[in-house]
Design a protein around this motif. Structure first.
Motif, short mmCIF file in Angstrom:
data_model
loop_
_atom_site.label_atom_id
_atom_site.label_comp_id
_atom_site.label_asym_id
_atom_site.label_seq_id
_atom_site.Cartn_x
_atom_site.Cartn_y
_atom_site.Cartn_z
N GLN A 1 0.82 -1.21 0.00
CA GLN A 1 0.00 0.00 0.00
C GLN A 1 0.86 1.26 0.00
O GLN A 1 0.42 2.31 -0.48
N SER A 2 2.08 1.17 0.50
CA SER A 2 2.98 2.33 0.52
C SER A 2 3.54 2.64 -0.86
O SER A 2 4.12 3.71 -1.07
N GLY A 3 3.37 1.70 -1.79
CA GLY A 3 3.94 1.87 -3.12
C GLY A 3 5.41 1.52 -3.20
O GLY A 3 6.06 1.78 -4.22
N ASN A 4 5.94 0.92 -2.13
CA ASN A 4 7.36 0.59 -2.08
C ASN A 4 7.59 -0.89 -1.80
O ASN A 4 8.47 -1.26 -1.02
N ALA A 5 6.78 -1.74 -2.41
CA ALA A 5 6.94 -3.19 -2.22
C ALA A 5 8.20 -3.65 -2.95
O ALA A 5 8.26 -3.60 -4.18
N PRO A 6 9.24 -4.09 -2.23
CA PRO A 6 10.52 -4.43 -2.87
C PRO A 6 10.42 -5.56 -3.88
O PRO A 6 11.22 -5.62 -4.82
N TRP A 7 9.47 -6.49 -3.68
CA TRP A 7 9.37 -7.62 -4.58
C TRP A 7 8.69 -7.26 -5.91
O TRP A 7 8.71 -8.07 -6.84
N LYS A 8 8.13 -6.09 -6.01
CA LYS A 8 7.48 -5.68 -7.28
C LYS A 8 8.55 -5.25 -8.28
O LYS A 8 8.85 -4.08 -8.44
N THR A 9 9.11 -6.24 -8.96
CA THR A 9 10.20 -6.00 -9.91
C THR A 9 9.68 -5.94 -11.35
O THR A 9 10.46 -5.82 -12.28
N TRP A 10 8.37 -6.06 -11.51
CA TRP A 10 7.78 -5.98 -12.85
C TRP A 10 7.25 -4.57 -13.09
O TRP A 10 6.99 -3.81 -12.16
N ALA A 11 7.08 -4.24 -14.36
CA ALA A 11 6.61 -2.89 -14.73
C ALA A 11 5.12 -2.74 -14.47
O ALA A 11 4.36 -3.69 -14.60
#
Length: 257
Positions: free
Chosen positions: A247-257
């Motif tokens: 929810q913070s927009g800073n999920a480290p695992w989100k490595t996809w566009a």
């Protein structure tokens, strides 16, 4: 290349959620953690998945069978008994869902899907409850370079509590949740040769015990050190932490566009 994902366990440590759904279907940011794992691999061009179902596996099957309904706007025309899907987005995934039994151990589940990976040069293998920004492409290059049968991702989990920086009885400072105790643990995200399947005798075999220990004894297991983000979703506390990161927009695992 294929990825095998364990998704059949009972998830007893997060029973607040798993009473009604299998653990990999617990949502982070409105989507199952299983979806996040597929996206992690998809970011590295790996889009062929074999999912080992067990406890409440029908919920996982229903999710993928009705993926467009879950992900798109729809119009249901009751008079004409028809459904129109609007702005449907198709992931480039091929997902094979296999019932591997409710009580089967982790190694047994892998053995039960052997027919889907036995012709592969190598395949990825992971748990359906862990998120990471591991560089799967670099890990695959590492695996091919060492030429052994198996690679495990070695991680250092973050400590649960803050630590005191002490000199005798004098407190010099406070370290907020330091990086564990310095030990490296099994973080999942394996790369395996199909030859490892021969080490699994039956459904009662836990992958982490017999097969991994045997591979280590033979010198056929190498560890890929991952210094970035890794976190399992074992408890409700973990789920809430991962949700906050998303929810913070800073999920480290989100490595996809």
């Amino acid at each position: 290349m294929k990825t095998v994902i364990l998704a059949g366990g009972l998830g007893t440590r997060i029973s607040e959620e798993t009473q009604t759904k299998p653990k990999p279907m617990i949502e982070i940011g409105g989507k199952p953690i299983l979806w996040h794992i597929l996206k992690i691999y998809g970011a590295h061009g790996i889009n062929d998945f074999v999912i080992c179902c067990g406890y409440k596996g029908y919920i996982i099957k229903e999710y993928f069978a009705n993926y467009f309904l879950h992900m798109s706007d729809v119009t249901c025309d009751m008079a004409n008994n028809s459904i129109e899907v609007h702005q449907n987005y198709a992931e480039p995934w091929r997902v094979t869902l296999v019932d591997t039994g409710e009580t089967t151990m982790t190694g047994g589940r892998l053995s039960r899907v052997a027919q889907y990976v036995k012709e592969e040069e190598a395949f990825c293998f992971t748990y359906g409850d862990g998120l990471s920004d591991v560089d799967v492409t670099a890990q695959l290059n590492f695996h091919r370079a060492h030429g052994k049968l198996a690679t495990v991702t070695a991680v250092q989990p973050q400590g649960r509590y803050g630590a005191l920086d002490m000199d005798g009885a004098v407190v010099n400072g406070f370290i907020e949740k330091p990086q564990g105790d310095g030990g490296w643990i099994n973080g999942g995200f394996f790369i395996l040769s199909p030859k490892v399947l021969a080490l699994i005798a039956d459904d009662t075999v836990a992958w982490e015990l017999g097969p991994m220990q045997e591979l280590a004894a033979r010198g056929e297991l190498h560890g890929y050190y991952h210094h970035g983000f890794w976190h399992p979703m074992d408890t409700l506390r973990d789920k809430l932490m991962l949700e906050d990161l998303w929810q913070s927009g800073n999920a480290p695992w989100k490595t996809w566009a």
